[in-house]
Write an enzyme that holds these catalytic residues in place. Structure first.
Site, PDB file in Angstrom:
ATOM      1  N   SER A 127       0.867  -1.253   0.009  1.00  0.00           N
ATOM      2  CA  SER A 127       0.099   0.065  -0.098  1.00  0.00           C
ATOM      3  C   SER A 127       0.784   1.422   0.076  1.00  0.00           C
ATOM      4  CB  SER A 127      -0.980  -0.010   1.262  1.00  0.00           C
ATOM      5  OG  SER A 127      -1.896   0.884   1.136  1.00  0.00           O
ATOM      6  N   ASP A 166      -8.224  -5.323  -6.170  1.00  0.00           N
ATOM      7  CA  ASP A 166      -7.651  -4.022  -5.223  1.00  0.00           C
ATOM      8  C   ASP A 166      -7.693  -2.933  -5.660  1.00  0.00           C
ATOM      9  OD1 ASP A 166      -6.238  -2.949  -3.297  1.00  0.00           O
ATOM     10  OD2 ASP A 166      -4.559  -4.101  -3.573  1.00  0.00           O
ATOM     11  N   HIS A 207      -7.770  -5.312  -0.628  1.00  0.00           N
ATOM     12  CA  HIS A 207      -6.395  -4.762  -0.635  1.00  0.00           C
ATOM     13  C   HIS A 207      -5.764  -5.157   0.867  1.00  0.00           C
ATOM     14  CE1 HIS A 207      -3.344  -1.525  -0.659  1.00  0.00           C
ATOM     15  NE2 HIS A 207      -3.653  -1.262   0.407  1.00  0.00           N
TER      16      HIS A 207
END
Length: 352
Positions: free
Chosen positions: A148, A210, A314
């Site tokens: 991320s 995602d 995610h």
């Protein structure tokens, strides 16, 4: 107190600063927060000692879900111009250590003082530790990784090394591995990074729907881009590896499928995928063992994914799973041995 078989450094970066505590071999511990005003950007730096060479891993942590500063970092879409390189996401630059007045000088004072006490800028402290450790063994190499927001910082770290002409450090860089990484720069920046790292040192993993790798948008207004090969895995953890040049002719699959997320044709498929992920959570422990059992919190996130598909995708759990359950030949065929034809019992594997 955490014990490990390898020497470890634990680095806490108090945005945009850093605190470092080095420990003796076999022992690692985390620093305590100096201030409660800001959540830290965190990087973990550890060393794998194998034979006559060491491998240093720098791992950047992603967005803390309850950190306002992290969210401000993610949502600062303004551009920062790195001359000779391109335009870069301003929030990520600040998180890595961009200074308010002098921006990116090659060298700075070892410490800076503010109202919270003495701290160090993140990029500079990590680079300092790298220099020291790499000098100890000429065979030592290092890798950079993150999930991320951490993936964005991992991608930018070698960019700043290149900006500072740190050729000796870049020669020792074995690879950059990012998971669920958002876009970080414009076309010029992407071309610079492809020239800097090449195909064999940058590995960008995307899981299914995602949402984060699909933002900030690659459109006329924002113009953020990805670079390098996309290692895309679907919800069955089946992988594909394609370069941008190979799939540029398909508007629906430039980079990863559904590149800007909000594509009407993909809505039904995303909701079906969210349902499948919830069902799969109950199946995986029986199919592959208790290591794959998901806790109540993660199951709650899966339920949220039924409303907002792409959010639950995610989770770091799916990226861990794809590295364990995905076919490793997806990786080897494309990068390590692209000239070879992998087969099993005389049957050629699927070509991606």
């Amino acid at each position: 107190m955490v014990r490990t078989t390898n020497a470890i450094y634990v680095i806490h970066m108090y945005y945009p600063y850093i605190l470092l505590d080095s420990t003796t071999s076999f022992v690692a511990y985390e620093t305590k927060l100096v201030t409660e005003k800001k959540r830290p950007t965190q990087a973990f730096m550890f060393i794998d000692k194998t034979g006559d060479h060491d491998v240093i891993c720098i791992s950047f942590r992603g967005t803390h879900p309850f950190s306002a500063n992290d969210w401000c970092t993610d949502l600062d879409f303004s551009w920062f111009l790195l001359r000779g390189i391109g335009k870069v996401h301003m929030g990520f630059m600040k998180a890595l250590g961009l200074q308010k007045e002098t921006l990116w000088p090659k060298e700075i004072e070892e410490h800076r003082e503010d109202e919270d006490g003495e701290k160090d800028f993140a990029y500079y402290k990590i680079r300092q530790v790298l220099r020291e450790k790499l000098e100890e063994n000429e065979n030592t190499r290092f890798i950079v990784t993150g999930h991320s927001l951490g993936g964005a910082l991992a991608a930018l770290f070698p960019a700043i090394l290149g900006f500072h002409n740190e050729s000796k450090l870049l020669e020792r860089l074995a690879g950059v591995y990012t998971f669920g990484q958002p876009r970080v720069g414009d076309d010029d920046f992407c071309r610079y990074m492809e020239d800097l790292l090449g195909v064999g040192r940058y590995f960008w993993f995307v899981y299914a729907n995602d949402v984060i790798p699909r933002v900030p948008f690659d459109d006329y207004d924002l113009r953020f881009k990805h670079f390098g090969n996309c290692y895309y895995f679907n919800s069955f953890y089946k992988g594909q590896v394609k370069s941008l040049s190979e799939i540029a002719t398909s508007l629906s699959q430039k980079e990863e499928p559904n590149k800007n997320y909000f594509w009407p044709v993909s809505v039904g498929q995303m909701y079906l995928n969210a349902v499948f992920e919830l069902v799969r959570s109950a199946i995986l422990p029986y199919a592959f063992g208790r290591d794959y059992k998901e806790g109540i919190l993660l199951l709650g996130v899966r339920l949220v994914g039924l409303v907002f598909p792409g959010l639950s995708a995610h989770c770091p759990q799916d990226y861990v799973n794809l590295t364990r359950l995905g076919n490793p030949d997806t990786f080897y065929k494309k990068i390590i041995y692209p000239e070879k034809d992998f087969s099993l019992n005389g049957q050629e594997y699927d070509k991606y």
